[in-house]
Design a protein around this motif. Structure first.
Motif, PDB file in Angstrom:
ATOM      1  N   PHE A   7     -27.160  -8.037   6.903  1.00 17.19           N
ATOM      2  CA  PHE A   7     -26.324  -8.671   7.925  1.00 17.19           C
ATOM      3  C   PHE A   7     -26.706  -8.226   9.335  1.00 17.19           C
ATOM      4  O   PHE A   7     -26.633  -9.018  10.274  1.00 17.19           O
ATOM      5  N   THR A   8     -27.136  -6.977   9.491  1.00 16.54           N
ATOM      6  CA  THR A   8     -27.578  -6.550  10.822  1.00 16.54           C
ATOM      7  C   THR A   8     -28.864  -7.257  11.234  1.00 16.54           C
ATOM      8  O   THR A   8     -29.169  -7.348  12.428  1.00 16.54           O
ATOM      9  N   SER A   9     -29.606  -7.784  10.258  1.00 11.10           N
ATOM     10  CA  SER A   9     -30.826  -8.526  10.579  1.00 11.10           C
ATOM     11  C   SER A   9     -30.525  -9.813  11.331  1.00 11.10           C
ATOM     12  O   SER A   9     -31.417 -10.408  11.941  1.00 11.10           O
ATOM     13  N   LEU A  10     -29.268 -10.255  11.290  1.00 16.61           N
ATOM     14  CA  LEU A  10     -28.870 -11.446  12.049  1.00 16.61           C
ATOM     15  C   LEU A  10     -29.091 -11.242  13.543  1.00 16.61           C
ATOM     16  O   LEU A  10     -29.306 -12.211  14.284  1.00 16.61           O
ATOM     17  N   GLN A  11     -29.050  -9.990  13.999  1.00 13.51           N
ATOM     18  CA  GLN A  11     -29.189  -9.713  15.427  1.00 13.51           C
ATOM     19  C   GLN A  11     -30.553 -10.103  15.962  1.00 13.51           C
ATOM     20  O   GLN A  11     -30.672 -10.561  17.113  1.00 13.51           O
ATOM     21  N   SER A  12     -31.597  -9.943  15.134  1.00 12.36           N
ATOM     22  CA  SER A  12     -32.950 -10.210  15.614  1.00 12.36           C
ATOM     23  C   SER A  12     -33.535 -11.515  15.091  1.00 12.36           C
ATOM     24  O   SER A  12     -34.436 -12.078  15.713  1.00 12.36           O
ATOM     25  N   GLN A  13     -33.041 -11.995  13.935  1.00 13.69           N
ATOM     26  CA  GLN A  13     -33.537 -13.254  13.368  1.00 13.69           C
ATOM     27  C   GLN A  13     -32.352 -14.076  12.875  1.00 13.69           C
ATOM     28  O   GLN A  13     -32.139 -14.243  11.666  1.00 13.69           O
ATOM     29  N   PHE A  14     -31.591 -14.596  13.823  1.00  9.80           N
ATOM     30  CA  PHE A  14     -30.320 -15.251  13.472  1.00  9.80           C
ATOM     31  C   PHE A  14     -30.521 -16.466  12.572  1.00  9.80           C
ATOM     32  O   PHE A  14     -29.888 -16.587  11.517  1.00  9.80           O
ATOM     33  N   VAL A  15     -31.404 -17.377  12.951  1.00 12.72           N
ATOM     34  CA  VAL A  15     -31.586 -18.621  12.195  1.00 12.72           C
ATOM     35  C   VAL A  15     -32.129 -18.335  10.799  1.00 12.72           C
ATOM     36  O   VAL A  15     -31.624 -18.860   9.798  1.00 12.72           O
ATOM     37  N   LEU A  16     -33.148 -17.503  10.723  1.00 17.63           N
ATOM     38  CA  LEU A  16     -33.777 -17.175   9.444  1.00 17.63           C
ATOM     39  C   LEU A  16     -32.781 -16.545   8.478  1.00 17.63           C
ATOM     40  O   LEU A  16     -32.609 -17.007   7.338  1.00 17.63           O
ATOM     41  N   VAL A  17     -32.101 -15.508   8.935  1.00 21.81           N
ATOM     42  CA  VAL A  17     -31.199 -14.771   8.042  1.00 21.81           C
ATOM     43  C   VAL A  17     -29.953 -15.581   7.723  1.00 21.81           C
ATOM     44  O   VAL A  17     -29.459 -15.562   6.585  1.00 21.81           O
ATOM     45  N   LEU A  18     -29.434 -16.336   8.707  1.00 26.23           N
ATOM     46  CA  LEU A  18     -28.254 -17.169   8.452  1.00 26.23           C
ATOM     47  C   LEU A  18     -28.552 -18.215   7.385  1.00 26.23           C
ATOM     48  O   LEU A  18     -27.722 -18.474   6.497  1.00 26.23           O
TER      49      LEU A  18
END
Length: 388
Positions: A142-153
């Motif tokens: 979930f913290t990966s949303l900070q740097s790759q929002f579209v990909l991780v979402l």
């Protein structure tokens, strides 16, 4: 053949994710360890060949032998130890120390003392330690949303949708969606990959007291405390009970045989093993061993191509790997927490274990998983000794 009957796509993907996470998370530390001993490109490729072969063969043989997902790995804290402790030690002396470490692991397994010690660890504390080890991976999804929002979402949305309608194929679809989006965004760096078979490089071992005291013994202690103990806890928390003595002895013997080519220490995996033991690998726990066998096959392939395949795994965006690992481990984390708090008499010691393990505490070069067990065990004795 039972392996063919138990075959499933979800198990194969779980095996691939296991290898992907294992290599992308710590391969660079192994490279640094080899370079600290003066290894060149040929020696580094040989190390990857030996380690891939060692992990692959032990995964395949042990999983097929016991029909349990036995996943092995190189000793990541052991590699980190090598980076900082091999000053003034030659490559032949280090290889000799690797062999001695392998002998010690073999003796620890074959003598049965390690299995007897692990049999005394309560299930709640083992489960809490597992949840603590895996917690940072779950949060990283979930913290990966900070740097790759579209990909991780997109990966998160795919996971939720598939868990609702086709839970068995959730992780394979998450991997596919993540790879496609990363490719569309230009984040798959496949142009840097050069395919080339690795050639093993044999180094004649040498023995020295300096290498034995500064490499062999610390490497053995770190591997047993920070790797094999959590590895057994993962098996126990997932309700798998293979005979530990021959399993541990097998990893030690494999280390001895392949150490001259760079296999510094082989042990039970913990974090990556949990991927093969979760429901995402297969709904039927008796068929999840296929995921470990698949991981073994991928490890062998990695070994044959040496550092080339490590570069292939490195081509994936870091956030994709973190999100994939975290989502694959959600159910395992939940099951670990459930087992940890279920028994009221063991709840507080289990929570102490969980918190210490999740804290990332490191003392004397030994990681938080070991100290979590120590703290939880002390709490368990303090709270339950008089009652018993």
């Amino acid at each position: 053949m039972r392996l063919i009957e138990d075959f499933s796509l979800s198990a194969i993907v779980a095996g691939f994710v296991t290898v992907l996470v294992g290599f992308t998370s710590s391969a660079v530390i192994v490279f640094q360890a080899a370079q600290a001993l003066g290894a060149g490109p040929a020696e580094i490729a040989s190390w990857m060949w030996a380690l891939g072969l060692a992990m692959g063969l032990t995964c395949i043989v042990l999983s097929l032998r016991y029909r349990v997902p036995v996943v092995t790995a190189w000793s990541t804290p052991g590699a980190a130890l090598l980076v900082t402790s091999v000053a003034g030690i030659s490559m032949p002396e280090a290889i000799g120390a690797f062999i001695v470490c392998g002998v010690l692991i073999t003796v620890a397994g074959a003598s049965g003392w390690f299995e007897r010690a692990m049999a005394r660890v309560p299930v709640a504390i083992a489960s809490a330690m597992l949840a603590g080890v895996l917690l940072r991976f779950g949060m990283a999804a979930f913290t990966s949303l900070q740097s790759q929002f579209v990909l991780v979402l997109a990966m998160l949305a795919t996971y939720l949708a598939m868990r609702r309608f086709k839970p068995r194929y959730a992780i394979p679809l998450v991997l596919l969606v993540g790879t496609v989006i990363a490719a569309l965004q230009g984040q798959l760096h496949l142009g840097e990959v050069r395919w080339q078979l690795a050639s093993p490089v044999f180094t004649m071992p040498a023995l020295s007291w300096q290498a034995l005291l500064s490499v062999a013994l610390p490497l053995f202690l770190v591997t047993m405390a920070s790797q094999n103990i959590p590895g057994v806890a993962v098996l126990k928390a997932s309700d798998y009970h293979p005979p530990l003595s021959p399993v541990i002895a097998s990893t030690g013997l494999t280390t001895v045989l392949l150490a001259p080519f760079g296999a510094f220490a082989i042990n039970l995996a913990a974090i990556t093993a949990a991927i093969c033991m979760g429901r995402e690998a297969h709904e039927d726990k008796d068929k999840r061993y296929v995921a470990a066998v698949a991981a073994g096959v991928f490890y062998v392939i990695v070994g044959l191509f040496g550092a080339t395949v490590a570069a292939l795994f490195a081509a994936f965006p870091k956030e994709l790997v973190l999100a994939l690992a975290g989502l694959a481990l959600i159910n395992t984390i939940g099951n670990g927490l459930l087992a940890a708090v279920k028994d009221e008499a063991q709840r507080e010691p289990a929570l102490i274990t969980f918190l210490v393990t999740a804290s990332g505490l490191t003392l004397f070069g030994i990681g938080s998983a070991f100290w979590g067990l120590v703290a939880g065990g002390a709490g368990y004795m303090a709270l339950n000794w008089r009652r018993r």
